[in-house]
Design a protein around this motif. Structure first.
Motif: not given
Length: 181
Positions: A3-4, A7-9, A12, A46, A48-49, A52
């Motif tokens: 996980v970066n 990049e996680i919104s 989540s 999760l 992402n930005n 997705c």
């Protein structure tokens, strides 16, 4: 790392399967307390930005806390109140055994591995009829010796062993019971 965190919104979140959720925070394990026993599907969503979504889930089984009550006396006088000595329990019990000994010479006068589910209404108890919730009645002794004669008034020693689950360690309880006639 898979996980970066960049990049996680913030959309989540954790879903605990009981109607509650909490935001996902990278590298922090959530803590959640369930209000009831049961099987719950816990999901991590999760986002992402780019919008997705990916998810992972796991079932969590919440078991009841086991409680054991061992009385310290009983009166086998047929008045429907404390006529038997037995262990009263809530929770899970896979295995149970009680051995009652004569106080002075240690001889075994009663033993049982009985576990039955009952309640005060089914028992016909006149001393605690306000509570009709189910409980385990384990190792009921009527105050008689193995030869059928009444055990004399006095104090007797018990040893109890039990397992809550099949693969649980055996737990032990030791104490005394007073038979009052």
């Amino acid at each position: 790392s898979i996980v970066n965190p960049d990049e996680i919104s913030s959309l989540s979140y954790w879903d605990f399967g009981d109607g509650t959720s909490m935001p996902y925070i990278f590298s922090m394990n959530p803590i959640h307390t369930y209000n009831d026993t049961g099987l719950y599907a816990v999901h991590l969503y999760l986002v992402n930005n780019g919008g997705c979504i990916d998810s992972s889930s796991m079932n969590v089984c919440v078991l009841p806390e086991s409680k054991i009550y061992v009385p310290n006396s009983f009166t086998p006088d047929n008045d429907n109140c404390n006529d038997e000595f037995y262990v009263k329990a809530l929770g899970l019990f896979y295995e149970f055994k009680i051995v009652i000994h004569e106080r002075w010479n240690g001889s075994v006068i009663f033993e049982s591995d009985e576990i039955i589910v009952t309640n005060n209404l089914n028992e016909g108890s006149s001393c605690d009829n306000n509570n009709n919730n189910d409980f385990y009645k384990m190792g009921a002794w009527d105050g008689n010796l193995s030869n059928g004669n009444k055990a004399p008034l006095g104090t007797y020693i018990y040893e109890i062993s039990y397992r809550e689950l099949k693969d649980s360690e055996v737990s032990y309880l030791y104490g005394s019971i007073t038979l009052v006639r």
